[in-house]
Structures are given as structure tokens and as C-alpha cells.
Write a protein that holds these residues in place. Structure first.
Motif, PDB file in Angstrom:
ATOM      1  N   CYS A  12       1.027  -1.019   0.026  1.00  0.00           N
ATOM      2  CA  CYS A  12       0.161   0.313   0.005  1.00  0.00           C
ATOM      3  C   CYS A  12       0.536   1.319   0.062  1.00  0.00           C
ATOM      4  CB  CYS A  12      -0.700   0.193   1.071  1.00  0.00           C
ATOM      5  SG  CYS A  12      -1.934   1.458   1.512  1.00  0.00           S
ATOM      6  N   CYS A  15       0.213   4.790   4.315  1.00  0.00           N
ATOM      7  CA  CYS A  15       1.242   4.924   5.841  1.00  0.00           C
ATOM      8  C   CYS A  15       2.122   3.846   6.398  1.00  0.00           C
ATOM      9  CB  CYS A  15      -0.030   4.884   6.994  1.00  0.00           C
ATOM     10  SG  CYS A  15      -0.503   3.360   7.642  1.00  0.00           S
ATOM     11  N   CYS A  19       1.292  -2.006   4.429  1.00  0.00           N
ATOM     12  CA  CYS A  19       0.852  -3.156   4.304  1.00  0.00           C
ATOM     13  C   CYS A  19       0.476  -4.575   2.910  1.00  0.00           C
ATOM     14  CB  CYS A  19      -1.059  -2.945   4.285  1.00  0.00           C
ATOM     15  SG  CYS A  19      -1.227  -2.546   5.916  1.00  0.00           S
ATOM     16  N   LEU A  46      -6.418  -4.605   5.098  1.00  0.00           N
ATOM     17  CA  LEU A  46      -6.717  -3.534   4.916  1.00  0.00           C
ATOM     18  C   LEU A  46      -7.069  -2.674   5.863  1.00  0.00           C
ATOM     19  CD1 LEU A  46      -6.394  -4.022   0.649  1.00  0.00           C
ATOM     20  CD2 LEU A  46      -4.348  -3.737   2.994  1.00  0.00           C
ATOM     21  N   CYS A  47      -6.847  -1.299   5.673  1.00  0.00           N
ATOM     22  CA  CYS A  47      -7.904  -0.309   5.962  1.00  0.00           C
ATOM     23  C   CYS A  47      -8.624   0.144   5.182  1.00  0.00           C
ATOM     24  CB  CYS A  47      -7.728   0.989   7.143  1.00  0.00           C
ATOM     25  SG  CYS A  47      -6.675   2.345   6.170  1.00  0.00           S
ATOM     26  N   GLY A  50      -6.741   1.663   1.633  1.00  0.00           N
ATOM     27  CA  GLY A  50      -5.712   0.508   1.082  1.00  0.00           C
ATOM     28  C   GLY A  50      -6.912   0.191   0.410  1.00  0.00           C
TER      29      GLY A  50
END
Ligand code: SF4
Length: 907
Positions: A12, A15, A19, A46-47, A50
Motif C-alpha cells: 500500500c 501509511c 501493508c 487493509l483499512c 488501502g
């Protein structure tokens, strides 16, 4: 020719959690994204950011071809790479000959890959001969760099992500981890669920969603962290909760610190920090008696004029308790950007050199110069971000190269930054998204490859290096950042050192990595044993990984040996100093800035996806309800926010999570989406004396209501990016305008604006034309006496465009109709009525906020569920919210807590 669906493992690009992602593509286009179950940072999670990566990066926002402006005031026009880079090389060479090496500068980014960074560093230091190369990591992690280096001897976070799960006591300071590092927060949530005795303390002036997991929240006054840490140490010493054996065996400087913290009594510290002595004592007790103690921190410590002192005061607690170098223990900074660590490793701050070396150290300079085969490296200290842009503004920097970052949004004191960029004789911007605020100032705009289109490596917060793989080619003429830099460098060296062998013979990112890694040999971060092949066969690895190693190093300092001159960690004894701008009569509020859950930095990428605006559709200033009452304001009122540096107009919103006397505004808003120069027009450039990191977290502000009786609202679907570009300039003249995107299946452009007087009829005609409201199936109502007008376009029974001018009382109701797809008789009756508010509209406003982005569940639906008595599990079962990425779970928990409390209070 597109091939069948393939999957490429990469990372990703947002941040520092770093990830792993699996990019689904057809060889030409990215089709989807999923978490990589085998990546040790996220194990498939993933958030919301992402998980939406494949929805971002609209080609209408991308740079596709180089563009060159041949004189200030002229428009840029498309050119080719040869012309673009030859022109840049000529201008740089002339500037260097005429004004010397320090008349040019490079401002690069924590988003770059390690190989990109290395190419830039070699270009600046070995070829150009300047240390004027700094990165936006200066705004992010440079105080942590100073903290680690002076306390522990090297810029090396000692922990790993498993420590977060295995710790007995986790102290989270100045980090809304639930928003900023969501996947790590998920790991912490799961660990706490499995081991409820794990204690979590959150230190933050705001009650953020991260606090929902906390056993103890210390809402300290902004900037009082050093006093807090000294106060905790005072209690640890008093209670005998320090590890004297560890202090004697492995550290130095404790006596001086002991003398200092003697004055930080619980009463004094509680007073400075604005917390109770009971809470302070509880925090010290939890830390002092925990078998393992881990601290996590982010911008709340770093973005401060005492950032270095805050970092060291926190590390002092670990050294005093011996809580470092063992499972579940240690100081652990959460890196903001995806490869800020790689930047620090390659020397991408003006005071550093590759391999964790210092530009001020003659031995280090000689080592790197020898390795690069040049006579010497520059001795003169390089400029740091704030100093660098000040030197641009004062005319000392005459050619500036900006890569992959947006200083015209992200630096503090934006008025001066815009002035600097407008003044600079030659600005090159190397950027994937040509829509950023900084691109406006580019004399030369170079299209760069972006996520999924480039190869290299990144290092995440836990020192873990991942191989970033290319899935699809970059669009049109866009090129990988390292390739642009090396191509420019070769052209420049032909002008500066003709006939000499090139320093930039790289033909691939692998060639850069292989050259760079040997500069780390025998250094603390030694990664000379790594290769792309090892990363491919063994997966991501944590440095150090020296030659001959078979695996990475999960944890540092287990033997109590530190990379200092005498092998001992160094206690730092510095007193508490207040933030530069404290509250006073003219600026009675302290502004804190932070992140939204679904946006990233200056929104260059996330701002291209309508879905990512669902959680926070507009720029708002959050104030405690008491502050609103005191100022006779109501949520939704437009206010002017001013600091000593500038002002902007936004709506205010009541927010219990912000303490009285403080204010909060997300850092993402810039001039692209909001009239004015964005949040950072308010923030201050004062910086920490050692790290030179600016104090973005504390600005004195004042607010006042503004009367802008003429209001405007529009919502239109179709051709969203191109409509945005065409409409945006027309709103520049209004006092307030916020243009964002909205919707999911039907992405739309959402505009809210206001002005003291109505713009002229031609302006409105132009707007209607661009909104597609000037012809076709459009319902219209005009009241010229009141300067009120309404337009609604209905196609196939569905609203496709709305425009209200003059007054906009029905905007939330209309937005609701838009979202439900309704265009019924009620709408027609309202449209043709003189009444602003539709009949039967409740005065209670719907929030219009999407809580669960993955499954499109609104806050209103969650609140209705809670009102029916649903708990978290039944909300998940019934509405499915929080069942995918989990980013919304802390907010649902907060709603559950607050709504349950209000039911109890009303009972
Ligand atoms: Fe990307 Fe979210 Fe993971 Fe950060 S936590 S790397 S933004 S998916």
C-alpha cells in the motif's frame, strides 16, 4: 493487448504500517486490490484507504505528458522528455555556474521508493554539490530521528509489530492510531480482546476514536508531554518502579535527569498538563508495574517546537524501567509515510547521508565520496524544509526541484510558501497527479509513475523492507521517479563534467538497490545481505540483514548494547517548555490538526475517489459546544478562522471530543477543495531547534461568525473530474467555497459556497452550463426579487443535477433524495413553491455521513440501530457495518457509548 486477470504482490502506498497488497489487473489496468495474507505487516487486512486504492488515480487527475512553461505568466504546453530534461539540465547548469551549488535545492518525499531517494541523493550531493536536499519527512518524523539518535545512538526503532500484540502495557501518545495506522490498531484491538488484562493508556488532548480502546485517557493540554513524562518518571522513582540494575549496566546520564525530575511533582505536573493527580498516578502505576511496557507515538510528539525533547523524555521512561529490547517492550514510533524510513536510511534529510550517516561528519562524507568516486561531498549544512522555502522566498534558491510532494498544501504558513513558489525563477515538479496545489507553480511539470506502476523497495515502521512490484505500465509518457532523476542527472553531468564517466549508469531499480545497499554495510542498519531475490523468496525482511545473514532482525538492543561511543544509552535531561503560541486574548483557542479516517495527506490520490469523501464530506472546524455557546454560534454556521499568519472561512461544528479552549481541523484541506490556502494557512513555521520539525500541532487562533447571506449548493453526476477542473476557478472569487466529491455507484461533484452578495447573472449562467442545467429535462424556479433560484435535472425518473442559488435550506433534504434516487411529486411541489424548506421536512438533520465505507452503511442507520437497542455484534449482523476492514468499529463503539449514556441520562 490486455491479458487475463493477474495478481501482483506489492504494498500500500499510504501509511508507514506498510501493508502488503495483492493488485488484481489485466496487464494494463488495475482492477482490484486485496490485503496480502502472507505479508507480516497486515496478514491480509487493509483499512478503508488501502481497500479503495484501485478506485483512486483517475486518469483525468494524472500527469500524462511533460509540460513546459517558457516564461512566467505564460501557459505551460506539452513537450517531450528530451526537450523537458535538456531544458531542466541547461537551467540548472547555468544557475550552478552563475550562483554556485547552494542556489538550487531538491524537496522530495516520504512517498518515494528507496531507489528513487538514492538517485536523488547522489544527484544532489555528488553531482550538484549541495546538501540542499530535504524531504517532507521533515514535517513528519525528524524529531523521532533526533530522539532515537541521541538517546539510543542510531535512528532505529527497536521493536516490531508483534510487540504491540504481546505487550502488557501500551502507551499511545499523540497518535490517533485508529485513523492514522488503522491496520496496526486492528491488531491491537484483537490483542486486547484476547488479553483483556493488557492495559492501554492514550495521551491526546482530543478524545479520538483511539481512546475507545483505552483503559485510561489523559487529555493533556497541548504541548505538555515533556512535563507528563517527567512527572511519570518522578513517581516511578518515588515508588521504586525503576530498574536500577539496568540503569547502572547500560545507560549514562541518569543522575542529571533525576535532579531535573525531582521538581516534577504530581501536583505540579497535573497542573501543567491539565489532568487529575489520580490519573497521573494511575498512568505511572500501570507503566511501573507492567511486566512489559511499549510506547507508540506519532505527530503529537513530533510536530512540536519541543519535539526532540518529547521523544527523548519518552525514551527516558523505557531506559529507567529497563523496558527495551525485550518482548512487548520499547519505544516504537509509528511512521507517518510509507517509506519515510527508507528516506532516513538513504540520507534524504539535508543533515544526513546514505547509510545513517551525518552530512556534518567529515569521516562520513569521505566514506560516501570514496564510494561514489567523487573528490568530496559538500561541507555546507543543507537547508531544512522551512529554511529551504524561506530561502526560495528570499531569492537565494533560484532553481527548485520538487518530487512527489505538495508543499503548497502541506507546509505551515501557506501564504509565505505560495509567495516563495511564485517568486522562484525555475520550479520543477515531478508528480503523478497534476491536480495538486504545487503543480500550479511548476515551470516544468514531469509526469511520474504512481502506485502499481513502479518497482523498488520500502521500509515500514518496524524496519521491514518489502519489494514493491510493478503491476501495470504507467499511463502515457509517465515514468518511474528513479528513471526521471537518473536521466536528468546524466544530461546535467554532460554539462557539468563532460568527458568523465557517468555516475548514473543505472538501468533498473535493482541496479540502484545493489549500489546503495553496500553503503549500509557495517552500519547499524546494515542491509548489505539483502537482494530483490531474497525478498522474493523469503518475503519482507527487517534490517539489519548483513551479508551472510539468513533472516532479518526482529528486535534491537536485547543485549543492552547501544550504538553510542561507549555502548550505553543516554538519558536526556531537558525541562518542559511550553508550545510557542499559547492562548491569549486575541487568539484564545489552540488549533490542533490531524487526520481524517479516509483521506491521505494533501488528498492528491484519495481526493480523486468520491467514495472516500463519504465519511467527511466537507472541511469543518471542530469546537467544544461550550465554545460555540460562548460565541453564540451554532453547528453549521460559517466562521472566519484566523491566526497570526492568515485566515479561512469554514463551517463550525460542535464536538465534545475537543476540550474547551481548543479547536481541531483536519490537515488535509488545501486550496484545491476549499477556498483560501487551506488548514496550513493557519499553522506556524516555528520549529524544534534540533530536528527543525515545525510545530504544526499548535497554533493560536480566533474565530468569528461571518454573515454571507447568499448561499449556493450543487450536486451533479457524470464527468466529475473534468467538471471539477472547469468549475473550480469560477468559485475562487466567492468568500467561501468547498468543492468535493460524493457518492459511490454514482460519483458526483458536491459544491457548497457562500458570498456576501449574489454574483451576477452571467456567472450563474456559466455555472448552469457547466452543470448541464441550461437545457434538457430541467425543472426551474426563479424569484428574481429575492435572488433565489432552483434547478433540478431529472432523467429517467432520477435526479442527475441540482443547483440552489440564493438560499440553500433544502440542501440536506435534496442530498437525501439524491442518495435514495427519489424524484417524486414532493420534489416537484417544493421546486415550484416559494418556500425554501420542503414540506414535511423534519428539523432534525440527517448526518449524511458514511460510517462504514466498505459496505456503505450510514451513520444515521447505525444510530437508528442503536436506538432500537442493537449492540456492536447485532449492528454487525444486521447492517454488516464493521465486518470488512473494521476502520469504522471504533466510531461505532463511540456512538454506542454516547447514545447509551444519553439514554441513561434521560431515563
Ligand atoms: Fe495502507 Fe491502511 Fe495499511 Fe496504512 S494501514 S498501509 S493506509 S492499508
Amino acid at each position: 493487448m490486455a491479458s487475463p486477470t493477474q495478481v501482483t504482490a506489492s504494498t500500500c502506498c499510504y501509511c508507514g504500517v506498510g501493508c502488503g497488497v495483492l493488485i488484481e489487473h489485466d496487464g494494463e489496468k488495475i482492477l482490484g486490490v486485496a490485503g496480502d495474507p502472507s505479508h507480516p505487516a497486515n496478514f491480509g487486512k487493509l483499512c478503508s484507504k488501502g481497500a479503495s486504492l484501485h478506485l483512486t488515480g483517475d486518469l483525468d487527475a494524472r500527469g500524462l505528458y511533460p509540460e513546459l512553461r517558457l516564461g512566467k505568466g505564460l501557459a505551460r504546453s506539452r513537450t517531450d522528455w528530451d526537450n523537458a530534461l535538456d531544458h531542466a539540465a541547461t537551467v540548472f547548469a547555468e544557475t550552478l555556474r552563475e550562483h554556485g551549488p547552494d542556489s538550487v535545492a531538491f524537496y522530495i518525499s516520504g512517498q518515494l521508493l528507496t531507489e528513487d531517494y538514492y538517485a536523488f541523493n547522489k544527484l544532489a550531493r555528488a553531482l550538484v554539490g549541495t546538501n540542499n536536499i530535504d524531504s517532507n519527512s521533515r514535517l513528519c518524523m525528524s524529531s523521532a530521528v533526533v530522539g532515537y539518535k541521541r538517546s539510543l545512538g542510531a535512528d532505529a526503532p527497536p521493536c516490531n509489530y508483534e510487540d504491540i500484540e504481546q505487550s502488557n502495557c501500551v502507551l499511545i501518545v499523540g497518535s490517533n492510531m485508529a485513523f492514522a495506522h488503522p491496520v496496526l490498531f486492528r491488531r491491537l484491538e484483537e490483542a486486547k480482546a484476547q488479553r483483556p488484562h493488557m492495559q492501554i493508556i492514550v495521551v491526546d488532548p482530543r478524545r479520538t476514536d483511539t481512546c475507545e480502546l483505552a483503559d485510561l485517557h489523559l487529555a493533556i493540554l497541548p504541548g505538555s508531554d515533556v512535563a507528563l513524562f517527567h512527572g511519570i518518571l518522578h513517581i516511578l522513582m518515588w515508588e521504586g518502579w525503576i530498574d536500577r540494575r539496568y540503569i547502572d549496566a547500560h545507560t549514562e546520564g541518569f543522575d542529571a535527569l533525576k535532579n531535573l525530575v525531582r521538581d516534577y511533582t504530581p501536583a505540579a505536573v497535573a497542573d501543567i498538563c491539565g489532568i487529575s493527580q489520580t490519573d497521573l498516578l494511575q498512568a505511572a502505576s500501570l507503566i511501573g508495574q507492567a511486566p512489559s511496557f511499549l510506547s507508540l507515538w506519532c505527530m503529537g510528539l513530533n510536530q512540536s517546537s519541543s519535539g526532540s525533547a518529547k521523544n527523548s523524555a519518552l525514551i527516558n521512561l523505557h531506559l529507567a524501567t529497563g523496558q527495551i529490547g525485550k518482548v512487548g517492550s520499547g519505544p516504537f514510533s509509528l511512521t507517518g509515510q510509507p517509506n519515510a524510513m527508507g528516506g532516513r536510511e538513504t540520507g534524504s534529510l539535508s543533515n544526513l547521508l546514505p547509510g545513517h550517516r551525518d552530512a556534518a561528519n567529515a569521516e562520513h562524507r569521505d566514506e560516501v565520496a570514496d564510494y561514489w568516486g567523487v573528490d568530496s561531498l559538500p561541507h555546507t549544512t543543507g537547508l531544512t524544509a522551512i529554511e529551504l522555502f524561506e530561502a526560495v522566498r528570499s531569492g537565494h534558491i533560484k532553481a527548485l526541484w520538487i518530487a512527489c510532494t505538495n508543499p503548497a498544501q502541506s507546509l505551515p504558513d501557506q501564504n509565505k510558501v505560495h509567495e516563495a513558489l511564485a517568486t522562484c525563477p525555475f520550479v520543477v515538479v515531478q508528480e503523478a497527479f497534476f491536480t495538486t496545489e504545487t503543480c500550479h507553480y511548476a515551470d516544468l511539470l514531469l509526469p511520474a509513475a504512481s502506485w502499481g506502476e513502479k518497482e523498488g523497495t520500502v521500509t515500514n515502521s518496524e524496519r521491514r523492507i518489502s519489494h514493491v512490484r510493478r503491476a501495470v505500465p504507467a499511463p502515457a509518457d509517465a515514468r518511474e521517479d528513479w528513471a526521471i532523476t537518473a536521466d536528468f542527472a546524466r544530461r546535467l553531468e554532460r554539462l557539468l563534467r563532460p568527458g568523465l564517466p557517468s555516475l548514473f549508469t543505472f538501468d533498473s531499480p535493482n541496479a540502484l538497490f545493489e549500489e546503495y545497499k553496500h553503503l549500509t554495510a557495517k552500519r547499524d542498519l546494515d542491509l548489505s545481505g539483502l537482494s530483490y531475490a531474497i525478498l522474493d523468496h523469503q518475503g519482507p525482511q527487517q534490517w539489519p540483514f548483513p551479508a551472510g545473514a539468513t533472516q532479518g532482525t526482529p528486535r534491537l538492543y536485547g543485549d543492552g548494547q547501544f550504538p553510542t561511543t561507549n555502548g550505553r544509552a543516554q538519558f536526556q535531561a531537558e525541562p518542559f517548555r511550553a508550545a510557542k503560541e499559547t492562548r491569549e486574548t486575541r487568539y484564545s483557542l489552540t488549533l490542533n490538526t490531524g487526520r481524517l479516517r479516509d483521506q491521505w495527506h494533501g488528498m492528491s490520490r484519495t481526493g480523486s475517489a468520491a467514495q472516500l469523501f463519504g465519511h467527511a464530506p466537507e472541511a469543518l472546524l471542530n469546537l467544544h459546544p461550550d465554545e460555540l455557546r460562548r460565541r453564540r454560534l451554532q453547528s453549521g454556521d460559517l466562521i472566519k478562522v484566523r491566526s497570526r499568519r492568515g485566515s479561512l472561512i469554514v463551517p463550525v461544528v460542535a464536538d465534545e471530543s475537543v476540550r474547551s479552549g481548543q479547536a481541531y481541523m483536519p490537515m488535509h484541506w488545501g486550496n484545491r477543495f476549499l477556498n483560501g490556502l487551506g488548514t496550513n494557512v493557519l499553522t506556524q513555521p516555528a520549529f524544534d531547534p534540533l530536528s527543525k520539525q515545525p510545530e504544526l500541532k499548535h497554533a493560536g487562533i480566533e474565530v468569528e461568525k461571518v454573515e454571507l447571506p447568499w448561499s449556493f449548493f450543487a450536486l451533479v453526476e457524470g464527468d466529475v473530474q473534468s467538471r471539477f477542473e472547469a468549475l473550480r476557478p469560477l468559485f475562487e472569487a466567492l468568500a467561501y467555497a468547498n468543492l468535493t466529491l460524493s457518492g459511490r455507484e454514482r460519483p458526483a461533484l458536491l459544491i457548497r459556497a457562500a458570498s456576501a452578495v449574489a454574483p451576477d447573472a452571467e456567472w450563474l449562467e456559466q455555472i448552469d452550463h457547466l452543470l448541464g442545467l441550461n437545457k434538457g429535462p430541467v425543472l426551474a424556479y426563479d424569484d428574481p426579487r429575492k435572488a433565489v433560484g432552483k434547478r433540478v435535472r431529472i432523467e429517467d425518473g432520477r435526479i442527475t443535477a441540482i443547483r440552489l442559488a440564493g438560499e440553500t435550506a433544502a440542501r440536506d433534504w435534496l442530498k437525501g433524495l439524491w442518495e435514495t434516487g427519489g424524484a417524486d411529486a414532493e420534489l416537484r411541489r417544493w421546486l415550484l413553491a416559494p418556500l425554501p424548506t420542503p414540506p414535511g421536512t423534519s428539523t432534525a438533520k440527517a448526518s449524511g455521513k458514511t460510517l462504514c465505507n466498505c459496505l456503505n452503511v450510514s451513520q444515521d442507520a447505525v444510530c437508528a440501530g442503536i436506538a432500537r437497542g442493537l449492540d456492536l455484534n447485532s449492528l454487525k449482523q444486521e447492517l454488516k457495518c464493521g465486518t470488512q476492514c473494521g476502520s469504522c468499529v471504533p466510531e461505532i463503539k463511540r456512538l454506542l457509548a454516547t447514545q447509551t449514556m444519553s439514554v441513561v441520562a434521560n431515563a
